[in-house]
Design a protein around this motif. Structure first.
Motif, mmCIF file in Angstrom:
data_model
loop_
_atom_site.group_PDB
_atom_site.id
_atom_site.type_symbol
_atom_site.label_atom_id
_atom_site.label_comp_id
_atom_site.label_asym_id
_atom_site.label_seq_id
_atom_site.Cartn_x
_atom_site.Cartn_y
_atom_site.Cartn_z
ATOM 1 N N ASP A 248 5.051 2.822 0.076
ATOM 2 C CA ASP A 248 6.477 2.873 0.324
ATOM 3 C C ASP A 248 7.174 3.721 -1.158
ATOM 4 O O ASP A 248 8.502 3.534 -1.047
ATOM 5 C CB ASP A 248 6.927 1.462 0.206
ATOM 6 N N SER B 125 -5.333 -1.816 2.584
ATOM 7 C CA SER B 125 -4.950 -3.078 1.884
ATOM 8 C C SER B 125 -3.695 -3.179 1.813
ATOM 9 O O SER B 125 -2.816 -2.253 1.888
ATOM 10 C CB SER B 125 -5.868 -3.111 0.701
ATOM 11 N N ASP B 126 -3.248 -4.359 1.434
ATOM 12 C CA ASP B 126 -2.009 -4.659 1.030
ATOM 13 C C ASP B 126 -1.325 -3.765 -0.164
ATOM 14 O O ASP B 126 -0.288 -3.420 0.054
ATOM 15 C CB ASP B 126 -1.760 -6.136 0.726
ATOM 16 N N HIS B 127 -2.242 -3.571 -1.065
ATOM 17 C CA HIS B 127 -1.817 -2.647 -2.138
ATOM 18 C C HIS B 127 -1.559 -1.310 -1.795
ATOM 19 O O HIS B 127 -0.347 -0.713 -2.046
ATOM 20 C CB HIS B 127 -2.800 -2.797 -3.397
ATOM 21 N N GLU B 128 -2.437 -0.696 -0.802
ATOM 22 C CA GLU B 128 -2.273 0.638 -0.428
ATOM 23 C C GLU B 128 -0.844 0.553 0.484
ATOM 24 O O GLU B 128 -0.063 1.333 0.433
ATOM 25 C CB GLU B 128 -3.445 1.141 0.638
ATOM 26 N N ASP B 129 -0.785 -0.310 1.212
ATOM 27 C CA ASP B 129 0.499 -0.537 2.093
ATOM 28 C C ASP B 129 1.686 -0.291 1.025
ATOM 29 O O ASP B 129 2.847 0.202 1.489
ATOM 30 C CB ASP B 129 0.588 -1.740 2.991
ATOM 31 N N ALA B 130 1.734 -1.249 0.202
ATOM 32 C CA ALA B 130 3.020 -1.218 -0.954
ATOM 33 C C ALA B 130 3.062 0.232 -1.479
ATOM 34 O O ALA B 130 4.231 0.893 -1.716
ATOM 35 C CB ALA B 130 2.732 -2.284 -1.856
#
Length: 107
Positions: free
Chosen positions: A73, A65-70
């Motif tokens: 970091d 998900s975009d959240h996991e991707d963020a």
């Protein structure tokens, strides 16, 4: 129940049975596998369950998900192309033989 191998940064490894539907993180914590802190309990809020997935299997995993991707970091150790949060990987039959490596440290 798929068998998942957890490799520690110091090269020690342990293979455990992880019930289908259980996260790779929970499989580690429930079996006393070192290297996965799981401070937030699996809510993708802390990135202390960061793992490096075996490159040969990475492409077969569900997309992140975009959240996991963020969150990736914010990990204590460098993010790699095969980095994932183990709390976001729910085991299914296709996880049989999956190998993940824990980073040198978590936060």
């Amino acid at each position: 129940m798929p068998k998942i191998t957890y490799v520690a940064a110091d090269d020690g490894e342990r293979t455990v049975d992880v019930p289908v539907g259980t996260s790779v993180m929970r499989g580690a914590v429930s079996n006393g596998v070192p290297g996965i802190v799981a401070q937030c309990g699996g809510n993708a809020q802390c990135a202390t369950c960061h793992v490096y997935v075996d490159p040969d299997r990475y492409g077969a995993l569900p997309p992140m998900s975009d959240h996991e991707d963020a969150m990736l970091d914010t990990t204590a150790c460098p993010r790699r192309e095969t980095s994932r949060l183990s709390c976001q990987l729910k085991a299914d039959a296709d996880f049989e033989g999956l190998t993940v490596t824990t980073p040198e440290r978590q936060r």
